[in-house]
Design a protein around this motif. Structure first.
Motif, PDB file in Angstrom:
ATOM      1  N   CYS A   1       0.840  -1.203   0.000  1.00 40.46           N
ATOM      2  CA  CYS A   1       0.000   0.000   0.000  1.00 40.46           C
ATOM      3  C   CYS A   1       0.866   1.240   0.000  1.00 40.46           C
ATOM      4  O   CYS A   1       1.756   1.371   0.856  1.00 40.46           O
ATOM      5  CB  CYS A   1      -0.889   0.049   1.258  1.00 40.46           C
ATOM      6  SG  CYS A   1      -2.307  -1.011   1.251  1.00 40.46           S
ATOM      7  N   TRP A   2       0.646   2.122  -0.930  1.00 41.90           N
ATOM      8  CA  TRP A   2       1.159   3.472  -0.789  1.00 41.90           C
ATOM      9  C   TRP A   2       0.194   4.210   0.134  1.00 41.90           C
ATOM     10  O   TRP A   2      -1.028   4.179  -0.074  1.00 41.90           O
ATOM     11  CB  TRP A   2       1.230   4.171  -2.138  1.00 41.90           C
ATOM     12  CG  TRP A   2       2.345   3.683  -3.020  1.00 41.90           C
ATOM     13  CD1 TRP A   2       3.678   3.677  -2.727  1.00 41.90           C
ATOM     14  CD2 TRP A   2       2.227   3.131  -4.341  1.00 41.90           C
ATOM     15  NE1 TRP A   2       4.411   3.157  -3.772  1.00 41.90           N
ATOM     16  CE2 TRP A   2       3.538   2.828  -4.789  1.00 41.90           C
ATOM     17  CE3 TRP A   2       1.154   2.886  -5.209  1.00 41.90           C
ATOM     18  CZ2 TRP A   2       3.796   2.277  -6.040  1.00 41.90           C
ATOM     19  CZ3 TRP A   2       1.410   2.351  -6.447  1.00 41.90           C
ATOM     20  CH2 TRP A   2       2.722   2.043  -6.862  1.00 41.90           C
TER      21      TRP A   2
ATOM     22  N   ASP B   1       3.153  -6.016  -5.711  1.00 49.63           N
ATOM     23  CA  ASP B   1       4.492  -5.660  -5.281  1.00 49.63           C
ATOM     24  C   ASP B   1       5.313  -6.929  -5.111  1.00 49.63           C
ATOM     25  O   ASP B   1       4.797  -7.970  -4.703  1.00 49.63           O
ATOM     26  CB  ASP B   1       4.426  -4.900  -3.951  1.00 49.63           C
ATOM     27  CG  ASP B   1       5.780  -4.448  -3.466  1.00 49.63           C
ATOM     28  OD1 ASP B   1       6.250  -3.403  -3.956  1.00 49.63           O
ATOM     29  OD2 ASP B   1       6.372  -5.133  -2.617  1.00 49.63           O
TER      30      ASP B   1
ATOM     31  N   GLY C   1       7.670   6.125  -0.151  1.00 51.54           N
ATOM     32  CA  GLY C   1       6.998   5.862  -1.417  1.00 51.54           C
ATOM     33  C   GLY C   1       7.546   6.733  -2.532  1.00 51.54           C
ATOM     34  O   GLY C   1       7.915   7.883  -2.301  1.00 51.54           O
TER      35      GLY C   1
ATOM     36  N   ILE D   1       3.830   5.834  -8.342  1.00 49.54           N
ATOM     37  CA  ILE D   1       2.385   5.931  -8.102  1.00 49.54           C
ATOM     38  C   ILE D   1       1.687   6.542  -9.316  1.00 49.54           C
ATOM     39  O   ILE D   1       0.677   6.013  -9.809  1.00 49.54           O
ATOM     40  CB  ILE D   1       2.105   6.776  -6.852  1.00 49.54           C
ATOM     41  CG1 ILE D   1       2.751   6.146  -5.619  1.00 49.54           C
ATOM     42  CG2 ILE D   1       0.598   6.946  -6.641  1.00 49.54           C
ATOM     43  CD1 ILE D   1       2.701   7.022  -4.387  1.00 49.54           C
TER      44      ILE D   1
ATOM     45  N   ASP E   1       5.511   3.425   1.479  1.00 49.60           N
ATOM     46  CA  ASP E   1       5.191   2.199   0.741  1.00 49.60           C
ATOM     47  C   ASP E   1       5.218   1.061   1.751  1.00 49.60           C
ATOM     48  O   ASP E   1       6.284   0.627   2.192  1.00 49.60           O
ATOM     49  CB  ASP E   1       6.206   1.969  -0.378  1.00 49.60           C
ATOM     50  CG  ASP E   1       5.771   0.893  -1.356  1.00 49.60           C
ATOM     51  OD1 ASP E   1       4.597   0.465  -1.284  1.00 49.60           O
ATOM     52  OD2 ASP E   1       6.593   0.478  -2.185  1.00 49.60           O
TER      53      ASP E   1
ATOM     54  N   LYS F   1       4.710  -2.624   2.749  1.00 51.68           N
ATOM     55  CA  LYS F   1       4.634  -3.987   2.231  1.00 51.68           C
ATOM     56  C   LYS F   1       3.658  -4.789   3.098  1.00 51.68           C
ATOM     57  O   LYS F   1       3.811  -4.849   4.319  1.00 51.68           O
ATOM     58  CB  LYS F   1       6.005  -4.657   2.255  1.00 51.68           C
ATOM     59  CG  LYS F   1       7.131  -3.826   1.636  1.00 51.68           C
ATOM     60  CD  LYS F   1       6.876  -3.431   0.198  1.00 51.68           C
ATOM     61  CE  LYS F   1       8.038  -2.624  -0.358  1.00 51.68           C
ATOM     62  NZ  LYS F   1       7.774  -2.139  -1.729  1.00 51.68           N
TER      63      LYS F   1
END
Length: 423
Positions: free
Chosen positions: A188-189, A242, A254, A259, A282, A284
């Motif tokens: 996830c950003w 990812d 990030g 993005i 960012d 994980k």
């Protein structure tokens, strides 16, 4: 002030003072137990971004003194979730947030994780919990039981609760071997900032007129933009595929260019959010299937929350299920009594396992549903999305009452546990 303790209370040591651990501490203290809560952080700050709690946890917070009132004071007033296709076309407006109290008996809560956490810690202390920060637990002795700190101090208790997350040291005491988390294949950003940077932006400023929750879905991606605190704060999240390495951690800065490349051609308003958001991380997404063993062979150490069942954010229930674990543990310990800790912990597991396992799976199925609606090449939606029951598959969990589940199931479940474990 906390509730009056009995003359010889159960001493509960909880390792990990995150939302789940702190909630467990509050629940145990309110049952009259002596609670020591450890965390390796030297001090807590209101860090992080948004987190949601369903009605299933709001009902617990309302029972725990003024916890709910303090949380609601800083929570989003959004009444709906607007789901959009990646290009900005509105797919549905989900009014569950507005109707939750009528449907489930309690509102859901959305707010800043760090601010909620500070409230949890404050309430733990108000209820008499000893909160020991800057104390990293190096190992557990599951037989006494006790924990050891780096300076050699040993703290002996009646029961140990490992609420220390996906890298839990407590798992070794329970499982007997190291069990490292694995990368889920997604990340996830995430970013959270003051919304003033968008004040005069014609694309984003309309979102700031009221608290709101917005969701975009596209090929192999989905993203949220949440506005809270009367439009003064904005949170953005984008889940993406990812292949990162989590060996040394899972939170990295990030890359804005990555993005913007991923969302090229998306709704201009969503793109603009990511063009301007500050402090992008960012994250994980680490994962493991729900462990089928949460209690040490001695029956004196139990895992809870992410230590036993890490949730993906698409479940929207990770924090709520950790809180439910804590509520269940507290009530089981109170019912079993000081001389029956193994009965309490094994009954806790028996009451929670199937429910949590089903809840955890939603994180995978919800993500896969959203990420596979479109043709990967043309980006056209090729599958029908059923939103008749709302945008989230996890809403059925909002009706659950963890404490009532203990009250209703204790007699039969504890009897079965006694037989199975020869207690």
């Amino acid at each position: 002030m906390g509730l009056v303790q009995p003359e010889d209370p159960i001493h509960v040591v909880i390792v990990g003072a995150g939302l789940g651990g702190a909630a467990c501490a509050i629940a145990c203290a309110r049952q009259g137990m002596k609670v020591t809560l450890f965390d390796q952080a030297p001090e807590f700050y209101p860090l992080g971004d948004s987190v949601g709690f369903g009605s299933n946890t709001s009902r617990l917070f309302k029972r725990w003194g003024t916890l709910y009132d303090d949380m609601w004071a800083i929570s989003s007033r959004a009444g709906d979730t607007i789901m959009r296709d990646y290009d900005g076309r509105v797919l549905t407006v989900d009014t569950t947030l507005a109707t939750a109290e009528a449907t489930y008996g309690h509102k859901g809560l959305i707010g800043h994780r760090g601010h909620y956490h500070m409230i949890f810690i404050e309430h733990a202390r108000k209820n008499g919990v000893e909160v020991r920060l800057g104390n990293r637990v190096e190992r557990y002795d599951e037989t006494k039981p006790s924990v050891f700190l780096p300076d050699g101090e040993e703290v002996v208790a009646d029961v140990l609760i490992a609420a220390d997350g996906v890298k839990s040291a407590g798992r070794l005491a329970v499982l007997g071997f190291e069990d490292a988390p694995v990368h889920s294949g997604y990340a996830c950003w995430r970013a959270y900032c003051d919304s003033s940077i968008f004040k005069d932006d014609p694309l984003v400023s309309p979102f700031l007129e009221r608290d709101c929750l917005n969701l975009w879905i596209g090929p192999d991606l989905h993203g949220f933009v949440t506005v809270i605190r009367d439009g003064s704060e904005i949170n953005a999240v984008l889940t993406h595929k990812d292949v990162g390495d989590i060996a040394e951690g899972w939170m990295f800065p990030g890359n804005r260019e990555d993005i913007l490349e991923a969302i090229h051609g998306w709704d201009p308003a969503f793109v603009r959010v990511w063009e301007k958001m500050q402090n992008i991380l960012d994250w994980k997404l680490v994962y493991r299937p729900c462990l089928d063993k949460w209690v040490a062979d001695t029956g004196l150490v139990a895992l809870m929350g992410d230590a036993a069942h890490p949730f993906l954010p698409t479940s929207t229930q990770g924090a709520s299920q950790a809180v439910e674990d804590g509520a269940t543990l507290a009530l089981c310990l109170a019912k079993a009594g000081k001389g029956n800790i193994p009965l309490a912990l094994h009954t806790y597991f028996a009451l929670r396992y199937d429910h949590v396992k089903a809840a955890q799976q939603i994180g995978i199925t919800q993500r896969d549903k959203w990420h596979n609606l479109h043709d990967k090449n043309t980006k056209k939606m090729i599958k029908t999305l059923d939103t008749s029951k709302g945008v989230l598959d996890s809403y059925w969990l909002w009706a659950h009452d963890a404490e009532k589940a203990v009250e209703d199931g204790w007699e039969d479940t504890s009897r079965r546990v006694k037989e199975e474990h020869h207690l």
